[in-house]
Structure formats: C-alpha cells, structure tokens
Design a protein around this motif. Sequence first.
Motif, PDB file in Angstrom:
ATOM      1  N   TYR A 127     -17.506 -24.924  32.372  1.00 46.99           N
ATOM      2  CA  TYR A 127     -18.885 -25.425  32.336  1.00 46.99           C
ATOM      3  C   TYR A 127     -19.054 -26.475  33.422  1.00 46.99           C
ATOM      4  O   TYR A 127     -18.067 -27.099  33.864  1.00 46.99           O
ATOM      5  CB  TYR A 127     -19.184 -26.050  30.968  1.00 46.99           C
ATOM      6  CG  TYR A 127     -19.320 -25.024  29.891  1.00 46.99           C
ATOM      7  CD1 TYR A 127     -20.541 -24.388  29.679  1.00 46.99           C
ATOM      8  CD2 TYR A 127     -18.246 -24.668  29.094  1.00 46.99           C
ATOM      9  CE1 TYR A 127     -20.676 -23.430  28.681  1.00 46.99           C
ATOM     10  CE2 TYR A 127     -18.369 -23.718  28.098  1.00 46.99           C
ATOM     11  CZ  TYR A 127     -19.582 -23.099  27.898  1.00 46.99           C
ATOM     12  OH  TYR A 127     -19.721 -22.146  26.922  1.00 46.99           O
ATOM     13  N   TYR A 161     -12.890 -18.385  27.933  1.00 42.57           N
ATOM     14  CA  TYR A 161     -12.218 -19.654  28.253  1.00 42.57           C
ATOM     15  C   TYR A 161     -11.568 -20.203  26.999  1.00 42.57           C
ATOM     16  O   TYR A 161     -11.797 -19.719  25.892  1.00 42.57           O
ATOM     17  CB  TYR A 161     -13.213 -20.668  28.851  1.00 42.57           C
ATOM     18  CG  TYR A 161     -14.298 -21.078  27.902  1.00 42.57           C
ATOM     19  CD1 TYR A 161     -14.105 -22.132  27.012  1.00 42.57           C
ATOM     20  CD2 TYR A 161     -15.509 -20.404  27.868  1.00 42.57           C
ATOM     21  CE1 TYR A 161     -15.086 -22.492  26.126  1.00 42.57           C
ATOM     22  CE2 TYR A 161     -16.501 -20.760  26.991  1.00 42.57           C
ATOM     23  CZ  TYR A 161     -16.279 -21.811  26.123  1.00 42.57           C
ATOM     24  OH  TYR A 161     -17.252 -22.158  25.229  1.00 42.57           O
ATOM     25  N   ARG A 182     -11.846 -18.352  23.548  1.00 43.22           N
ATOM     26  CA  ARG A 182     -13.147 -17.901  23.054  1.00 43.22           C
ATOM     27  C   ARG A 182     -13.540 -16.696  23.893  1.00 43.22           C
ATOM     28  O   ARG A 182     -13.316 -16.683  25.110  1.00 43.22           O
ATOM     29  CB  ARG A 182     -14.223 -18.975  23.262  1.00 43.22           C
ATOM     30  CG  ARG A 182     -14.009 -20.243  22.488  1.00 43.22           C
ATOM     31  CD  ARG A 182     -15.364 -20.799  22.067  1.00 43.22           C
ATOM     32  NE  ARG A 182     -15.999 -19.848  21.172  1.00 43.22           N
ATOM     33  CZ  ARG A 182     -17.301 -19.761  20.971  1.00 43.22           C
ATOM     34  NH1 ARG A 182     -18.125 -20.581  21.587  1.00 43.22           N
ATOM     35  NH2 ARG A 182     -17.805 -18.881  20.134  1.00 43.22           N
ATOM     36  N   HIS A 185     -19.283 -15.735  26.588  1.00 40.71           N
ATOM     37  CA  HIS A 185     -20.566 -15.795  25.863  1.00 40.71           C
ATOM     38  C   HIS A 185     -21.600 -16.576  26.647  1.00 40.71           C
ATOM     39  O   HIS A 185     -21.259 -17.353  27.534  1.00 40.71           O
ATOM     40  CB  HIS A 185     -20.387 -16.452  24.484  1.00 40.71           C
ATOM     41  CG  HIS A 185     -19.764 -17.801  24.577  1.00 40.71           C
ATOM     42  ND1 HIS A 185     -18.403 -17.974  24.546  1.00 40.71           N
ATOM     43  CD2 HIS A 185     -20.290 -19.045  24.736  1.00 40.71           C
ATOM     44  CE1 HIS A 185     -18.113 -19.257  24.672  1.00 40.71           C
ATOM     45  NE2 HIS A 185     -19.247 -19.938  24.802  1.00 40.71           N
ATOM     46  N   HIS A 187     -24.750 -19.222  25.831  1.00 39.98           N
ATOM     47  CA  HIS A 187     -25.337 -20.052  24.785  1.00 39.98           C
ATOM     48  C   HIS A 187     -26.856 -20.092  24.924  1.00 39.98           C
ATOM     49  O   HIS A 187     -27.359 -20.167  26.049  1.00 39.98           O
ATOM     50  CB  HIS A 187     -24.872 -21.503  24.935  1.00 39.98           C
ATOM     51  CG  HIS A 187     -23.453 -21.744  24.584  1.00 39.98           C
ATOM     52  ND1 HIS A 187     -23.046 -22.015  23.298  1.00 39.98           N
ATOM     53  CD2 HIS A 187     -22.340 -21.811  25.346  1.00 39.98           C
ATOM     54  CE1 HIS A 187     -21.731 -22.236  23.305  1.00 39.98           C
ATOM     55  NE2 HIS A 187     -21.283 -22.113  24.539  1.00 39.98           N
TER      56      HIS A 187
END
Length: 275
Positions: A127, A161, A182, A185, A187
């Motif tokens: 991120y 990640y 994870r 995805h 968000h």
Amino acid sequence: MRNVTEDTITEAFLRLNGKKTDPRLLFVLERLSHHLHSFARETGLTHTEWRAGLKLLMEAGKITDKHRNEFVLFSDVFGLSSLVDMINSRRGGTPSSVLGPFHILGAPERPNGARIELWQTAANGLYSNQDPEMDEYAFRAALKTDVEGRYAVSTVIPAPYTVPMDGPVGTFLKAVGRHPWRPSHLHFVVEAQGFRTLVTEVFPENDCYLDEDAVFGVREKLIMRYERHDRVEDAPTGFVRSASPTLPFYTVAFDFVLVGEDGDRAGTASVAMAM
Ligand code: BEZ
Ligand code: FE
C-alpha cells in the motif's frame, strides 16, 4: 464471597458489579467472564501459558501507535473482526469485510459523478502508506456514481500480500505454523444517503489464497472474475482513463447492494473496472 473456588469465581466476579450498571454491559461481562473462566478451567491454563499470553498483549501495546494497531491485527488473525462483520451484516446486501490497517482518510476525489472509495496495493503488493517510493495517495480514489449508481474505474491488478509480521502477531502466527498471506483484493467503502455504509473487499476467483485468508475476509459473494481482452477496442466506455490500456487488459463487473438505514430497502451500485 469469601471462600472463592474454581466453580464460584465467575459468580464472585459478577457480584461486584453495581446495580445501576448498564444492562447490556452487564450481559456482555457475564458472558465474557463465563467463557474466559471456562477457557482457563478447560485448558488447565498454566502460569507459563498465561504469562506468554499477557506478554503478547504487552508487546502489542508497545508497538501500537496512531499509525499501527496490533490489537486490531490480533482480532483480524483470530477471525474476530470478520465474525463481528458477519454478525452485523445479517440483513442482506453485499457482505461487508475487514477495513484493514491500510485505509487512510482523504482519498482524492476523481472526476466521475453514492461516494465510492477504493484502495488497493500496487502490483508489488504494498500500500502507498507502506512504500516510501509511492505517493501518499497512490492507488486510492474516491469516486461518485452517476444518478443510476453506475461507475467505472481503471487501475492495476493488486497483488496478494502478507499481514505485518514484525510484531507480536507475527510471533503468534509463526508459533502456530500459520502463513500470513491475504489473497489479492480491492478495498471499498460505499456510501449513499439513506443507506448503511458498506466497508468491503472484492477478491479474484483465481487467487491461490482464497480459501486461507489470514484474516478470514473472503465471502462467496465477494468473489469476482477478471475477464481478459486482447483488443483496445474492447475497452468499456465511461472511464476517465489516464492512459490507453496496455494489452492484454482485464475487466471486472461487480455490483454492490446497499441495505437501507431502516434495514429493508436495497440500492445497487453497478461497477465496471478495467485493469
Ligand atoms: C488489509 O486488507 O489491508 C488488511 C486487513 C487486515 C489485516 C491486515 C491487512
Ligand atoms: Fe488490504
């Protein structure tokens, strides 16, 4: 109670609460102490184990600051965050899923016309608030749907990640032989007047971690498909595109269903995404 025993300690604990205590708080405390004390009895919890648990909590406190909350991460990897989500979204609509620690306020609004906020990793699985090389708001946007709830966005495919492993949650996951991954995805926070705000994530159907998300965020209804395209002409319309798509590119169609504030009206935001 003077002669407290293994069997009466829960009752002794509850008796200490004042008569005017909020009934919901009393109920939650009653159930919590019941399960906590039963847990210690059933496992025959040793001093060493009890101290190890407290040490993890102490370390979580030390590493927690305004940018990072290790207690929330513990809740995530124990499935508690996801369970609370599921309990509180029993009324239908698109299922909610964990917010995660990488959401930040102030995503820049992109031109397009209910408010939809989107954040994701870059292709490197990080991120923007984890990667000093990235702009603060890279791979974050706030969009407006048109009056019919349609919107479109073009972005890159995010990568799977790991949850942060450098704190006590990492120590815990290693100790129990669990991987920290994870699935990839995107968000979303979807807001519209008169509807409950939806915090959720969507996952590609072909991700290898779909069945073993470290924080239990995957729901069947949150799985989407990347459709491959090899011709520029196949690009969907309605995008504000920063560059023409490199080939091949992929499109995704995903509808969010919102639940009304009174619990029984539903609205749909239809989404098309190109990657
Ligand atoms: C996330 O998806 O950003 C996330 C959620 C829970 C824990 C760590 C990361
Ligand atoms: Fe995430």
